[in-house]
Design a protein around this motif. Structure first.
Motif, PDB file in Angstrom:
ATOM      1  N   ALA A  88       2.758  -0.591   8.163  1.00  0.00           N
ATOM      2  CA  ALA A  88       3.058   0.199   6.979  1.00  0.00           C
ATOM      3  C   ALA A  88       2.692   1.652   7.643  1.00  0.00           C
ATOM      4  O   ALA A  88       1.776   2.341   7.534  1.00  0.00           O
ATOM      5  CB  ALA A  88       2.152  -0.706   6.076  1.00  0.00           C
ATOM      6  N   ILE A  89       4.044   2.950   6.452  1.00  0.00           N
ATOM      7  CA  ILE A  89       3.282   3.533   6.943  1.00  0.00           C
ATOM      8  C   ILE A  89       2.079   4.322   6.477  1.00  0.00           C
ATOM      9  O   ILE A  89       1.342   5.150   6.009  1.00  0.00           O
ATOM     10  CB  ILE A  89       4.559   4.806   6.684  1.00  0.00           C
ATOM     11  CG1 ILE A  89       5.628   4.397   7.291  1.00  0.00           C
ATOM     12  CG2 ILE A  89       4.393   6.373   6.459  1.00  0.00           C
ATOM     13  CD1 ILE A  89       5.921   4.378   7.843  1.00  0.00           C
ATOM     14  N   GLY A  90       1.919   3.330   4.919  1.00  0.00           N
ATOM     15  CA  GLY A  90       0.761   4.432   4.213  1.00  0.00           C
ATOM     16  C   GLY A  90       0.476   5.321   3.606  1.00  0.00           C
ATOM     17  O   GLY A  90      -0.219   5.691   2.708  1.00  0.00           O
ATOM     18  N   SER A  94       9.345   7.810   5.928  1.00  0.00           N
ATOM     19  CA  SER A  94       9.981   6.885   6.133  1.00  0.00           C
ATOM     20  C   SER A  94      10.157   5.520   6.614  1.00  0.00           C
ATOM     21  O   SER A  94       9.494   5.911   8.480  1.00  0.00           O
ATOM     22  CB  SER A  94      11.186   7.767   6.388  1.00  0.00           C
ATOM     23  OG  SER A  94      12.022   6.649   6.695  1.00  0.00           O
ATOM     24  N   CYS A  95      10.320   4.775   6.528  1.00  0.00           N
ATOM     25  CA  CYS A  95      10.190   3.589   7.823  1.00  0.00           C
ATOM     26  C   CYS A  95      11.654   3.431   8.471  1.00  0.00           C
ATOM     27  O   CYS A  95      11.301   2.220   9.442  1.00  0.00           O
ATOM     28  CB  CYS A  95       9.736   2.461   7.023  1.00  0.00           C
ATOM     29  SG  CYS A  95      10.525   1.580   5.512  1.00  0.00           S
ATOM     30  N   ALA A 118       6.770  -0.941   5.677  1.00  0.00           N
ATOM     31  CA  ALA A 118       6.801  -0.617   3.878  1.00  0.00           C
ATOM     32  C   ALA A 118       6.816   0.494   4.162  1.00  0.00           C
ATOM     33  O   ALA A 118       5.840   1.570   5.568  1.00  0.00           O
ATOM     34  CB  ALA A 118       5.192  -1.217   3.736  1.00  0.00           C
ATOM     35  N   GLY A 119       7.193   1.529   2.795  1.00  0.00           N
ATOM     36  CA  GLY A 119       7.334   2.776   3.157  1.00  0.00           C
ATOM     37  C   GLY A 119       7.947   3.312   2.611  1.00  0.00           C
ATOM     38  O   GLY A 119       8.772   3.046   1.733  1.00  0.00           O
ATOM     39  N   GLY A 120       8.392   4.374   2.924  1.00  0.00           N
ATOM     40  CA  GLY A 120      10.518   5.159   2.231  1.00  0.00           C
ATOM     41  C   GLY A 120      11.296   4.550   2.740  1.00  0.00           C
ATOM     42  O   GLY A 120      11.833   4.228   3.908  1.00  0.00           O
ATOM     43  N   GLY A 155      11.871   2.616  -1.903  1.00  0.00           N
ATOM     44  CA  GLY A 155      10.624   3.280  -1.895  1.00  0.00           C
ATOM     45  C   GLY A 155      11.639   4.915  -1.112  1.00  0.00           C
ATOM     46  O   GLY A 155      11.959   5.102  -1.329  1.00  0.00           O
ATOM     47  N   PHE A 156      11.609   5.676  -3.264  1.00  0.00           N
ATOM     48  CA  PHE A 156      11.641   7.206  -3.174  1.00  0.00           C
ATOM     49  C   PHE A 156      10.532   7.616  -2.994  1.00  0.00           C
ATOM     50  O   PHE A 156       9.241   7.380  -3.291  1.00  0.00           O
ATOM     51  CB  PHE A 156      12.538   6.831  -4.361  1.00  0.00           C
ATOM     52  CG  PHE A 156      13.553   6.255  -4.921  1.00  0.00           C
ATOM     53  CD1 PHE A 156      14.286   7.092  -4.566  1.00  0.00           C
ATOM     54  CD2 PHE A 156      12.873   4.909  -5.849  1.00  0.00           C
ATOM     55  CE1 PHE A 156      15.725   5.892  -5.148  1.00  0.00           C
ATOM     56  CE2 PHE A 156      14.821   4.120  -6.323  1.00  0.00           C
ATOM     57  CZ  PHE A 156      15.873   4.822  -5.587  1.00  0.00           C
TER      58      PHE A 156
END
Length: 351
Positions: A88-90, A94-95, A118-120, A155-156
């Motif tokens: 997860a980027i948090g 961008s993932c 998980a992320g953008g 995820g924007f």
């Protein structure tokens, strides 16, 4: 230990990600200094730190400097392990760029992998999910790899919250019994098959999408059946993206732009039109961003097979040149770039 100066070339996060990926693939330790030196906020941002930590987990590496703002990272890789990973980027970072970092070594692992990211997923200055799914992964399959990606939630930027599932099967075994990618030439795009445009809107008025698609329709002569507004959940936004896809006999190219405050829908769509036209008019097989993505896995394939490969692209970016310089530090590869009409021919030869 190989040392990479992040202030050279394009001076951004791509040099760090490529160095981490190649370190894992080759087993060579690396130190990256002056990380993102040419950016307004140098050093590791949250999304870059996530890539370092994901690389560490995939190969049980010894890492130094893995903290926010760090401008130097040391990375000593262990053996790459397939398996199940959740990264997860948090943030809305961008993932897809995180996937770019860990995918090449996982293709060379002995076990399959399942990644939950998980992320953008639809970010400016990063390959969006449709590009990865339609343009990049099918070319990896031509190298003997198999990767399946599913988008569970958009995820924007700046909200983030995207969710992607990726299953990775290692490449077929080479002559030494270990997984190895296979090179191939890609100098022609092949006959056009299908082209279509999409306008994604989440918590954004529908008329924005309609105006964007009208620009694509006028520019490319597309019919109504080629224009789509996919349904999105309102809580996936706010966000807006315009995506144009061109499926040809040898490649599928994808171009995207993203809505911004105080930027009209028409301006966003024209960005896609201009980039797509540059590729269409060049006659090249791939556009500049797909060329960037192809370079590293093709270089690995050339080294594994001992065979040269080449592809044509509409333009050569500073990202590609910087990537080639990093690759040359890890692999015995000679990257040559020369004009071929309106296109550029990129050749990778074993050193």
């Amino acid at each position: 230990m190989i040392e990479i100066d992040g202030s050279e070339g394009e001076g951004g996060g791509q040099m760090l990600r490529s160095a981490l990926s190649l370190s894992m693939c080759t087993g060579q330790p690396v130190r990256v200094v002056n990380i993102r030196a040419k950016r307004s906020r140098p050093g590791l941002m949250r999304q870059h730190l996530a890539c370092v930590l994901a690389a560490r987990d995939v190969c049980d590496a010894e890492v130094t400097g893995a903290e926010p703002g760090s401008r130097e990272v040391g990375f000593v890789p262990g053996a790459v392990r397939g398996g199940e990973y959740h990264f997860a980027i948090g943030t809305a970072g961008s993932c897809m760029l995180l996937l770019q970092t860990v995918l090449p070594p996982l293709l060379l692992a002995r076990e399959p992998s399942r990644l939950l990211l998980a992320g953008g997923t639809h970010n400016p200055l990063a390959p969006p999910f449709p590009f990865i799914e339609r343009a990049f992964l099918p070319l990896l399959e031509r190298m003997g790899a198999r990767v399946e990606a599913k988008l569970h939630r958009h995820g924007f930027f700046p909200a983030g919250g995207g969710q992607v599932e990726v299953e990775v099967w290692p490449a077929a075994a080479g002559a030494d019994g270990r997984p190895a990618l296979l090179p191939f030439d890609l100098t022609e795009r092949g006959e056009p098959r299908e082209a279509w445009g999409e306008a994604l809107v989440a918590a954004v008025p529908r008329h924005v999408a309609e105006r964007e698609l009208a620009v694509l329709a006028t520019a490319f002569g597309w019919r109504e059946a080629q224009l789509r507004i996919p349904p999105l959940r309102a809580n996936e936004g706010p966000g807006n993206a315009v995506v144009a896809s061109f499926s040809c006999g040898q490649v599928c190219e994808v171009f995207a732009a993203f809505g911004e405050k105080a930027v009209t829908a028409e301006t966003v769509a024209r960005r896609v039109v201009n980039e797509a036209r540059g590729w269409l008019e060049s006659g090249a097989a791939v556009g500049p961003h797909l060329a960037d993505q192809l370079l590293l896995p093709l270089a690995l394939a050339v080294v594994h097979s001992g065979r040269a490969t080449r592809f044509t692209c509409s333009s050569v970016t500073e990202h590609l040149r910087s990537n080639a310089a990093v690759i040359a530090r890890f692999l015995p590869i000679d990257c040559r770039i020369e004009a071929q009409g309106a296109a550029q021919l990129v050749s990778l030869l074993p050193g």
